[in-house]
Structure formats: structure tokens, C-alpha cells
Design a protein around this motif. Sequence first.
Motif, PDB file in Angstrom:
ATOM      1  N   ILE A 171       1.286  18.086  17.092  1.00 18.36           N
ATOM      2  CA  ILE A 171       0.269  17.301  16.373  1.00 18.36           C
ATOM      3  C   ILE A 171      -1.141  17.808  16.723  1.00 18.36           C
ATOM      4  O   ILE A 171      -2.016  17.870  15.860  1.00 18.36           O
ATOM      5  N   CYS A 201       1.020   9.466  16.610  1.00 26.31           N
ATOM      6  CA  CYS A 201       0.573   9.636  15.212  1.00 26.31           C
ATOM      7  C   CYS A 201      -0.463   8.575  14.858  1.00 26.31           C
ATOM      8  O   CYS A 201      -1.499   8.888  14.241  1.00 26.31           O
ATOM      9  N   VAL A 245      -1.153  10.346   8.456  1.00 23.29           N
ATOM     10  CA  VAL A 245       0.209  10.474   8.990  1.00 23.29           C
ATOM     11  C   VAL A 245       1.214   9.683   8.151  1.00 23.29           C
ATOM     12  O   VAL A 245       0.868   8.677   7.540  1.00 23.29           O
TER      13      VAL A 245
END
Length: 329
Positions: free
Chosen positions: A100, A158, A169
Motif C-alpha cells: 500500500i 486501508c 480504497v
Amino acid sequence: MTRRALVTGAGGFIGSHLVTYLRSRGWWVRGADLKRPEFGDSAADDFVLGDLREPDVCRRACEGVTEVYALAADMGGMGFISKDPATILRNNALINLHTIEAARLAGATRYFLASSACIYPEYAQTTPDLRPLRESDAFPAGPQDSYGWEKLMAERLCVYYADQYSLDVRIARYHNVYGPYGTYDGGREKAPAALCRKVAEAPPGADVEIWGDGRQTRSFCFIDDCVEGTYRLMRSDHAEPVNIGSDRLVTIDELAALVMAAAGRDDLRLRHVAGPQGVRGRNSDNTLVREVLGWAPGIPLEDGLRVTYRWIAEQVTARHGEPAQTAPA
Ligand code: NAD
Ligand code: GDD
């Protein structure tokens, strides 16, 4: 402008199907994984072979893409995730933390996380006839194993990246996904593939081993529904976690009976043996997915198992050099 996506875990079951799906929708796709797909070539335009626990590999994988589908994970069925909890949590946390961050640094605009029904608390899954799991049942948290705890942490990651960096997300909680090109032996296989293999290998009149008393329950989602739901979710504006799973609850004995029917076998008996069982029951509540996507997984288990059994029987035949039992096409 070409739409460019990264699929991590593209050498695995869902990832390889997702690459094919995205390509069919006109996306340029890069895959990333420790390995290429075991069963056939990847449809990806580009493939980064490497360990996504390493930040540099994640950076290479994310370069120049606008969307990231994060599917890479050290995972498997109950036979796998019931062992080595520290390794599973560490490997998956490293993969998710670095993926991420690399997506953010590369300027990707949208990020998909493959989460799991394993995030739901054990206390809500103690009976075979449980109430189907709603997304809001995730808290107070209490997943059964380290794999579920890590997925929950990845979901929160997230949420915080969305808050702090405005990264868009999407989070799916997959419920036991099955289909062709999934792992069917070696220890990581889940119940549908394991039972297909056991039936395909069984000589006439043999016993088929089932872990537990066979009365534990699950729902099973066919791969085509999983990939379709993933894409629909990614195109939606819903940033909270959503179940992607079937809401048809079956016992494991019923699953075995359906596999035997798909194989055209009525000569086999079930034998219940000790084995890792996980939660007692698990089902998906699909109210939210219907609301936000106007769609829910709907491929009948019988149809999915017929296709899956046929593929696994072919693999067994190729491996053993003698025909597995198959039902007429
Ligand atoms: P899979 O094991 O077939 O695919 C995962 C892939 O990740 C594998 O190809 C593996 O090589 C790769 N991988 C593992 N560690 C890696 C590393 N360090 N670097 C690079 N690649 C690495 O599993 P799947 O069934 O395709 O699952 C895909 C995703 O969906 C996973 O995140 C999984 O947790 C999630 N999920 C799957 C199910 C299911 O029923 N299949 C259910 C819930 C959630
Ligand atoms: N794997 C397997 N193999 N399971 C068997 C077998 C067998 O031969 N025989 C019976 N079972 C039983 C298990 O004991 C368990 O109670 C049930 O079938 C389902 O097992 P799995 O399919 O291995 O896993 P799961 O449904 O508990 O969890 C899976 O799905 C989650 C998402 O819903 C796992 O793959 C998780 O990693 C995943 O997140």
C-alpha cells in the motif's frame, strides 16, 4: 489513455483469473508474485517475479499503474492457516504494509484489498446454523486465527491510508472461493478442491476422508462470481468492506455429496477423521453487496463444482497417468 492495473498474487488462484478478466475489459495489467501461475500462462502484459515482503519489489511492481489489486498472501485452507501463526501474520503484514505504501508513492489512485471472512469474530461462528455474517459484525473483533487478525489489520491500514492520503480504497471480504486453477493438493487446498481431489483419486467403493463430523457449515463462492464482484466493487464508490461470497449454507457432508454427484460417483462412503476444523459455521449476509452493487454472487454450487471437479479430475489423471472417475460432460 490506457488503464493500467497491478494485480499482486497474480501467480495464484484468484489473481490469475482476475488478470484474465481485467485484460478482457481492456486494461493493461502487470502481475506480481513469487511465482508464475502453475496451471498455464499468465495473461498479464508484464510480470514482476519477486518477494512482495520487500519494499523495492513493491515499488517496481507499482511503477506507472493507476490501480492496485492487492491479492498476494501467504494463505490456504484450514490445513495451512491453523499452523505457523507467527509466520503467517509476519509475511502478510509485510506484504500489505509495503504494497500500500508503494501504491501511494507511485501515485496510484485506487487500491483494492482482498480481505477475508476470516476477519469475523469466532464468537459469532460457534454453531452450524449461524446467522449469516453482516459487515458490521466485524467488531468487537475476535478472529479465530492470526490470518484473520492480519486481514483485519490490513483493512484498517486501508482505512487510514484513505483518511491520511486520500487513497481511494475498496475492500472485499471473500468467503471460501473455489474453481479451476485453484490449489488442490500440497496442504494449502480448501475443502471444495480437497474433496474433488479425494473423490477423483478414490478407487471404487473407497472411503473419502472428511475432517471433523461433517456437520460444520460454510458457503462457497465460484471464482467467476468472485472476479465479477471484485471488479464491480472496484468500479463502485463504496469504500467500506463488503462481503463477496455465496449465501447458500451447506454442511461439509453436503458439499461432499455434491462433489460425488458432480463426479457421477455413488460407490463412495464418507469417513470422518480428526483434522483442523476452524469455525463451526460461516455464511455471508449479502444485503449490503446487493445494496451497493445491485448484484450478488449467484452461480449455483452444483454448476461450479461440476466445472471444478472436471478440472481437478484432469489434473489427477495427468499426474497419475490413469483416468480419474468423471461424469459425462
Ligand atoms: P493463492 O495462494 O492462490 O494466491 C496468493 C498468491 O500470493 C500466491 O500465488 C503466492 O505465491 C503469492 N504470494 C505469497 N507470498 C508472497 C510474497 N511474499 N511475495 C509475492 N507473492 C506472494 O490464494 P488465492 O485463493 O488466490 O487468494 C488471493 C487473495 O484472496 C489472498 O489475499 C487471500 O488471502 C484472499 N482470500 C482468498 C479466499 C479463498 O477462498 N481463496 C478467501 C478469503 C480471502
Ligand atoms: N481443507 C480441507 N480439506 N477442509 C476440510 C477437509 C479437507 O480434506 N475435510 C473437511 N474439511 C472441513 C474443514 O475442517 C473445515 O471445517 C471446512 O471443511 C472448511 O475448510 P477450508 O475450506 O479449508 O477453510 P475455511 O472455510 O474454514 O476457511 C477458508 O476460507 C476463508 C474465507 O472464507 C480459508 O481458505 C481461509 O484462508 C479463508 O480466508
